[in-house]
Design a protein around this motif. Structure first.
Motif, short mmCIF file in Angstrom:
data_model
loop_
_atom_site.label_atom_id
_atom_site.label_comp_id
_atom_site.label_asym_id
_atom_site.label_seq_id
_atom_site.Cartn_x
_atom_site.Cartn_y
_atom_site.Cartn_z
N ASP A 5 -34.90 1.15 29.56
CA ASP A 5 -35.08 2.28 30.47
C ASP A 5 -36.32 3.03 30.01
OD1 ASP A 5 -34.68 5.02 31.78
OD2 ASP A 5 -32.92 3.94 32.50
N ARG A 6 -37.07 3.55 30.97
CA ARG A 6 -38.27 4.30 30.58
C ARG A 6 -37.93 5.68 30.04
NH1 ARG A 6 -41.07 5.51 36.49
NH2 ARG A 6 -39.41 6.79 37.38
N ASN A 7 -36.70 6.14 30.30
CA ASN A 7 -36.25 7.43 29.79
C ASN A 7 -35.60 7.24 28.43
OD1 ASN A 7 -35.16 9.94 29.28
ND2 ASN A 7 -33.64 9.85 30.93
N ALA A 8 -36.25 7.72 27.41
CA ALA A 8 -35.74 7.54 26.05
C ALA A 8 -34.39 8.22 25.85
CB ALA A 8 -36.75 8.07 25.04
N PRO A 11 -28.47 7.57 28.74
CA PRO A 11 -27.21 7.31 28.02
C PRO A 11 -27.02 5.83 27.69
CG PRO A 11 -26.84 8.82 29.86
CD PRO A 11 -28.25 8.32 29.99
N GLY A 12 -27.48 4.94 28.55
CA GLY A 12 -27.30 3.52 28.31
C GLY A 12 -28.02 3.04 27.07
N LEU A 13 -29.15 3.65 26.77
CA LEU A 13 -29.88 3.26 25.56
C LEU A 13 -29.09 3.63 24.31
CD1 LEU A 13 -33.60 4.15 26.39
CD2 LEU A 13 -32.40 1.99 26.68
N ALA A 14 -28.45 4.78 24.34
CA ALA A 14 -27.67 5.22 23.18
C ALA A 14 -26.47 4.31 22.95
CB ALA A 14 -27.21 6.66 23.38
N ALA A 15 -25.94 3.72 24.03
CA ALA A 15 -24.76 2.87 23.90
C ALA A 15 -25.10 1.43 23.55
CB ALA A 15 -23.96 2.90 25.20
N ALA A 16 -26.37 1.05 23.67
CA ALA A 16 -26.76 -0.35 23.50
C ALA A 16 -26.94 -0.73 22.03
CB ALA A 16 -28.06 -0.61 24.25
N ASP A 17 -26.75 -2.01 21.73
CA ASP A 17 -27.03 -2.52 20.39
C ASP A 17 -28.54 -2.61 20.16
OD1 ASP A 17 -24.25 -3.08 19.73
OD2 ASP A 17 -24.39 -4.70 21.18
N VAL A 18 -29.27 -2.98 21.22
CA VAL A 18 -30.73 -3.02 21.18
C VAL A 18 -31.24 -2.17 22.33
CG1 VAL A 18 -32.79 -4.46 21.34
CG2 VAL A 18 -30.74 -5.34 20.21
N ALA A 19 -32.01 -1.14 22.03
CA ALA A 19 -32.52 -0.23 23.05
C ALA A 19 -34.04 -0.26 23.05
CB ALA A 19 -32.03 1.19 22.78
N GLU A 20 -34.61 -0.46 24.23
CA GLU A 20 -36.07 -0.51 24.38
C GLU A 20 -36.49 0.47 25.46
OE1 GLU A 20 -38.33 -2.42 22.81
OE2 GLU A 20 -37.04 -3.78 21.66
N VAL A 21 -37.43 1.35 25.13
CA VAL A 21 -37.97 2.29 26.12
C VAL A 21 -39.04 1.56 26.91
CG1 VAL A 21 -39.05 4.53 26.49
CG2 VAL A 21 -37.43 4.22 24.60
N TYR A 330 -20.37 16.30 34.45
CA TYR A 330 -21.70 16.17 33.85
C TYR A 330 -22.42 17.52 33.80
CZ TYR A 330 -20.29 12.00 36.42
OH TYR A 330 -19.55 10.99 36.98
N LEU A 331 -21.70 18.57 34.10
CA LEU A 331 -22.33 19.90 34.14
C LEU A 331 -22.77 20.34 32.76
CD1 LEU A 331 -19.91 21.69 36.59
CD2 LEU A 331 -22.37 21.46 36.94
N GLN A 332 -23.93 21.00 32.71
CA GLN A 332 -24.45 21.54 31.47
C GLN A 332 -24.92 22.97 31.69
OE1 GLN A 332 -27.56 18.88 30.17
NE2 GLN A 332 -26.11 17.35 29.45
N VAL A 333 -24.72 23.79 30.67
CA VAL A 333 -25.21 25.16 30.74
C VAL A 333 -26.73 25.15 30.92
CG1 VAL A 333 -25.49 27.31 29.45
CG2 VAL A 333 -23.30 26.08 29.39
N GLY A 334 -27.20 25.95 31.85
CA GLY A 334 -28.64 26.05 32.13
C GLY A 334 -29.10 25.27 33.34
N GLU A 335 -28.30 24.28 33.79
CA GLU A 335 -28.69 23.55 35.00
C GLU A 335 -28.35 24.40 36.22
OE1 GLU A 335 -26.20 20.39 36.89
OE2 GLU A 335 -25.39 20.22 34.85
N THR A 336 -28.91 24.02 37.37
CA THR A 336 -28.67 24.74 38.61
C THR A 336 -27.86 23.89 39.56
OG1 THR A 336 -30.73 26.00 38.40
CG2 THR A 336 -29.75 25.87 40.60
#
Length: 377
Positions: A5-8, A11-21, A330-336
């Protein structure tokens, strides 16, 4: 498992065994990663734009896949419409537009009301209901801009109940697994599914017709070993029309719908197919039928307020509600929180089961009101 994924921060990158940006729209870069890692299969979940890339990677590395020609049919709405029409399947009238100069020809082919959309985007981005020439002229630039190939499609609006279908094709033989009501909000977000209900509310004979059309649409588009996501409209006169078909596990908690409603694990099916493994009946076919409903957390007329989020409560009360089997936010404080316009405006969900679909929906809607969210005044 390897993921790109181009987004470092994906979430999928964090779950992967091998993650490539890596930008997944670049076939060359994704193939390079796949070769280096030595992958045994390739797949995507939810992302239409990744379907042609996965197909190209699979072809390049001689892995199981749907093929690039089929992938284009499933991700380019004009090409899809042409194929479905050639197969004699029911669908709305349509016309392609590349610029304002195409408006007259499009309006000669498609009556009002109509739906304007990019031919090759997703997530309900730049999808508009069109009631007049002025609205078409106003919204066309945004629809074209959202298309990677600078093309929009104008389609006749078909009134009725929208249905989400799941079809599993094995060895060129598609089978309908589920059909469920896809309820939509009024206003500009009319294309967003914010409630799913299984089983659907249409009469039995129309349901049988919808299942037949869903299967034949998948067959016509050439899917042999894949999970397909046909979307249909069941009209009050008993007819059924094809909206579109995707070749992937759909988003919007549809995999959870299928798992809780009929006991089929779409992720296991997709993984087996990506690896070229057998998918036996006990994995691919329904094991039971459980009425359920999914209610997404959205702004009005959903349960969420609009504005900048200052606090988000826990899901404890939601999960403790009658019939609730799954929930997340998926709500986070600060989002609109904004009015519903696209799929990304859904900020979580509740899934509830019951003896009837009506009771399941009542339970899901009541549980959704128990999430406490505060916004700035």
């Amino acid at each position: 498992m390897a993921a790109v994924d181009r987004n470092a921060e994906a979430p999928g990158l964090a779950a992967a065994d091998v993650a490539e940006v890596v930008d997944f729209t670049s076939v060359v870069e994704v193939v390079e990663v796949a070769r280096r890692v030595g992958v045994d299969g390739a797949l995507t979940v939810s992302a239409d734009r990744a379907v042609p890339i996965v197909a190209a990677v699979a072809e390049e590395l001689d892995l199981p896949g749907i093929g690039t020609a089929t992938a284009r049919l499933l991700t380019h709405k004009r090409a899809m419409r042409g194929t479905l029409g050639a197969a004699g399947l029911p669908q709305p009238p349509y016309a392609s537009l590349h610029s304002p100069g195409d408006v007259d020809a499009a309006l000669a082919a498609v009556p009002f009301p109509a739906v304007l959309k990019p031919v090759d985007s997703g997530g309900q981005r730049a999808v508009f209901r069109i009631e007049s020439r002025e609205e078409l002229a106003r919204d066309l630039p945004e629809a074209i801009a959202e298309s990677p190939t600078d093309e929009a499609l104008l389609e006749g609006f078909v009134d009725g109940i929208e249905l989400n279908g799941i079809v599993i094709a094995r060895g060129g033989s598609p089978a309908a697994i589920t059909l469920s009501d896809r309820l939509r909000p009024p206003g500009i977000g009319f294309g967003v599914g914010w409630i799913h209900v299984y089983p659907p509310s249409i009469p039995p004979e129309q349901l049988r017709l919808a299942e037949e059309i869903a299967v034949e649409a998948v067959r016509a588009l050439g899917l042999r070993d894949a999970i397909a996501f046909p979307q249909l409209i069941a009209s009050p006169d008993g007819s059924v029309s094809v909206v579109e078909v995707a070749a992937r596990i759909p988003g919007g908690q549809m995999a959870d719908v299928v798992r809780h409603a009929v006991g089929v694990d779409l992720v296991e099916v997709a993984l087996r197919q990506a690896l070229g493994e057998d998918v036996p009946d006990e994995i691919a076919l329904p094991r039971f039928r459980q009425p359920l409903a999914v209610r997404f957390f959205t702004a009005e007329p959903g349960p969420l307020p609009t504005g900048e989020v200052t606090s988000v409560g826990t899901l404890d009360a939601v999960l403790a509600s009658d019939g609730v089997v799954q929930a997340d936010t998926y709500l986070q404080v600060g989002e609109t929180i904004r009015p519903v316009r696209r799929d990304g405006d859904r900020r979580g969900y509740v899934i509830a089961v019951a003896d009837t679909p009506e009771e399941a929906l009542s339970r899901a809607e009541l549980a959704a009101t128990r999430l406490e969210v505060e916004v700035a005044a």
